[in-house]
Design an enzyme around this catalytic site. Structure first.
Site, PDB file in Angstrom:
ATOM      1  N   ASP A  38       0.651   2.703  -3.713  1.00 59.38           N
ATOM      2  CA  ASP A  38       1.394   3.243  -2.577  1.00 59.38           C
ATOM      3  C   ASP A  38       1.416   4.769  -2.602  1.00 59.38           C
ATOM      4  O   ASP A  38       1.425   5.389  -3.668  1.00 59.38           O
ATOM      5  CB  ASP A  38       2.831   2.712  -2.611  1.00 59.38           C
ATOM      6  CG  ASP A  38       3.596   3.036  -1.346  1.00 59.38           C
ATOM      7  OD1 ASP A  38       2.976   3.095  -0.275  1.00 59.38           O
ATOM      8  OD2 ASP A  38       4.816   3.247  -1.432  1.00 59.38           O
ATOM      9  N   TRP A  43       0.612  11.526   0.329  1.00 62.29           N
ATOM     10  CA  TRP A  43      -0.158  12.490  -0.464  1.00 62.29           C
ATOM     11  C   TRP A  43      -1.000  13.362   0.458  1.00 62.29           C
ATOM     12  O   TRP A  43      -1.062  14.582   0.302  1.00 62.29           O
ATOM     13  CB  TRP A  43      -1.041  11.738  -1.452  1.00 62.29           C
ATOM     14  CG  TRP A  43      -1.860  12.588  -2.367  1.00 62.29           C
ATOM     15  CD1 TRP A  43      -1.510  13.027  -3.615  1.00 62.29           C
ATOM     16  CD2 TRP A  43      -3.178  13.113  -2.114  1.00 62.29           C
ATOM     17  NE1 TRP A  43      -2.520  13.778  -4.159  1.00 62.29           N
ATOM     18  CE2 TRP A  43      -3.559  13.848  -3.259  1.00 62.29           C
ATOM     19  CE3 TRP A  43      -4.071  13.018  -1.052  1.00 62.29           C
ATOM     20  CZ2 TRP A  43      -4.794  14.490  -3.356  1.00 62.29           C
ATOM     21  CZ3 TRP A  43      -5.302  13.658  -1.139  1.00 62.29           C
ATOM     22  CH2 TRP A  43      -5.647  14.386  -2.286  1.00 62.29           C
ATOM     23  N   THR A  84      -1.648  -8.288   4.345  1.00 63.79           N
ATOM     24  CA  THR A  84      -1.658  -8.947   5.643  1.00 63.79           C
ATOM     25  C   THR A  84      -0.811  -8.186   6.655  1.00 63.79           C
ATOM     26  O   THR A  84      -0.986  -8.350   7.863  1.00 63.79           O
ATOM     27  CB  THR A  84      -1.136 -10.395   5.512  1.00 63.79           C
ATOM     28  OG1 THR A  84       0.104 -10.388   4.769  1.00 63.79           O
ATOM     29  CG2 THR A  84      -2.132 -11.278   4.779  1.00 63.79           C
ATOM     30  N   ASN A  86      -0.786  -4.831   6.753  1.00 63.43           N
ATOM     31  CA  ASN A  86      -1.452  -3.559   7.062  1.00 63.43           C
ATOM     32  C   ASN A  86      -2.174  -3.578   8.398  1.00 63.43           C
ATOM     33  O   ASN A  86      -2.549  -2.516   8.924  1.00 63.43           O
ATOM     34  CB  ASN A  86      -2.448  -3.184   5.953  1.00 63.43           C
ATOM     35  CG  ASN A  86      -1.773  -2.678   4.702  1.00 63.43           C
ATOM     36  OD1 ASN A  86      -2.350  -2.705   3.610  1.00 63.43           O
ATOM     37  ND2 ASN A  86      -0.526  -2.214   4.809  1.00 63.43           N
ATOM     38  N   ARG A  89      -0.909  -1.233  11.213  1.00 67.89           N
ATOM     39  CA  ARG A  89      -1.176   0.199  11.273  1.00 67.89           C
ATOM     40  C   ARG A  89      -2.073   0.520  12.465  1.00 67.89           C
ATOM     41  O   ARG A  89      -2.591  -0.375  13.138  1.00 67.89           O
ATOM     42  CB  ARG A  89      -1.807   0.662   9.962  1.00 67.89           C
ATOM     43  CG  ARG A  89      -0.879   0.454   8.770  1.00 67.89           C
ATOM     44  CD  ARG A  89      -1.414   1.065   7.507  1.00 67.89           C
ATOM     45  NE  ARG A  89      -0.457   0.907   6.407  1.00 67.89           N
ATOM     46  CZ  ARG A  89      -0.616   1.415   5.196  1.00 67.89           C
ATOM     47  NH1 ARG A  89      -1.697   2.143   4.926  1.00 67.89           N
ATOM     48  NH2 ARG A  89       0.298   1.226   4.260  1.00 67.89           N
ATOM     49  N   ARG A 206       4.727  -0.192  -9.196  1.00 68.49           N
ATOM     50  CA  ARG A 206       4.609   0.359  -7.851  1.00 68.49           C
ATOM     51  C   ARG A 206       4.698   1.876  -7.951  1.00 68.49           C
ATOM     52  O   ARG A 206       5.570   2.412  -8.639  1.00 68.49           O
ATOM     53  CB  ARG A 206       5.705  -0.157  -6.923  1.00 68.49           C
ATOM     54  CG  ARG A 206       5.451   0.288  -5.472  1.00 68.49           C
ATOM     55  CD  ARG A 206       6.621   0.052  -4.560  1.00 68.49           C
ATOM     56  NE  ARG A 206       6.266   0.502  -3.226  1.00 68.49           N
ATOM     57  CZ  ARG A 206       5.916  -0.290  -2.217  1.00 68.49           C
ATOM     58  NH1 ARG A 206       5.874  -1.590  -2.386  1.00 68.49           N
ATOM     59  NH2 ARG A 206       5.600   0.215  -1.039  1.00 68.49           N
TER      60      ARG A 206
END
Length: 266
Positions: A38, A43, A84, A86, A89, A206
């Protein structure tokens, strides 16, 4: 080159710092590490770049984490590459991720094969680009005989979806008279998951400071130790992995059991 024999595997490249994996007792090293990668978008945005630049930077992070897992003795590593969820987006980011996943597999499969890593795809084929499926299947074929470590590439994967698919299969078998109600057990459901041979997750990591599991390996992580690290995924390397494993090694895993050890006043 098909999967190499165990004696001919190459060692991963050294970390730029020259640091080596910590020497931990073998029983304290997690056999199966699951990683939610993640923070790619954040970033990139912090650097004034599009989100896709973060995904590109994350490729090197994954390869270094694989190298570190090999060096410390992890036998199974699961990487949450595309969920699933994503698909929600933007179409532009989804298209980029599909194409990028295809290119990463093509670029890195020979390296992973040389290191003795077996690649296994976990996820649903529905909606996934045919070209991505072909690259995943080619990576599986190329590395099928490797035994040094298994890398689960979780692409178009969701923990709830995996359980639903297993339950659906059980329901169809029951309707056909091939399975009775008493035959439905934890073991019979586990045999119908994406990869029945996948061991339970020992250490769940994570990145990016977020503290949630995000529908990743829900069944397999029932008793996983959770470690949340602050680094965004492109800033993660094997040193971060080793730090998390060292934390894990200090924990007391009881799997629901307990020891009666009252504290007495000194």
């Amino acid at each position: 080159m098909p999967g190499a024999s165990a004696g001919s595997y190459q060692d991963p490249y050294d970390h730029p710092s020259g640091q080596r994996a910590p020497q931990l007792p073998a029983p304290t090293v997690p056999a199966h590490v699951a990683v939610v990668m993640d923070g790619n978008g954040r970033w990139a945005n912090r650097r004034g770049l599009p989100r896709t630049a973060g995904h590109e930077a994350g490729e090197a992070a994954l390869l270094d984490v694989v190298a570190g897992a090999l060096e410390i003795g992890v036998s199974h590593l699961s990487a949450y590459a595309f969920s699933t969820e994503n698909w929600k987006r933007s179409p532009e980011e989804v298209r980029f991720l599909m194409g990028f996943s295809r290119r990463v597999l093509r670029r890195q499969r020979d390296t992973l094969n040389a290191w003795g890593v077996r690649v296994v795809w976990i996820g649903r084929p529905q909606r996934l680009w045919g070209s991505v499926i072909r690259e995943l299947q080619e990576a599986e074929r190329l590395t099928a005989s490797n035994t040094r470590m298994t890398l689960y590439m979780c692409v178009n994967y969701g923990g709830r979806a995996e359980i639903v698919d297993a339950v659906r299969e059980i329901a169809e078998e029951a309707r056909a008279g091939h399975l009775s109600g008493r035959g439905i057990t934890e073991a019979s459901l586990a045999r119908r998951l994406n990869d029945p041979d996948m061991p339970d997750v020992d250490l769940f990591i994570r990145t990016s400071g977020e503290q949630r599991t995000s529908n990743f390996l829900l069944w397999q992580s029932a008793y996983a130790e959770l470690v949340f690290v602050e680094e965004l995924w492109p800033d993660v390397d094997r040193l971060v992995l080793w730090r998390a494993i060292t934390d894990y090694a200090r924990r007391d895993r009881r799997y629901g059991g307990a020891i009666d050890a009252p504290v007495t006043a000194g």
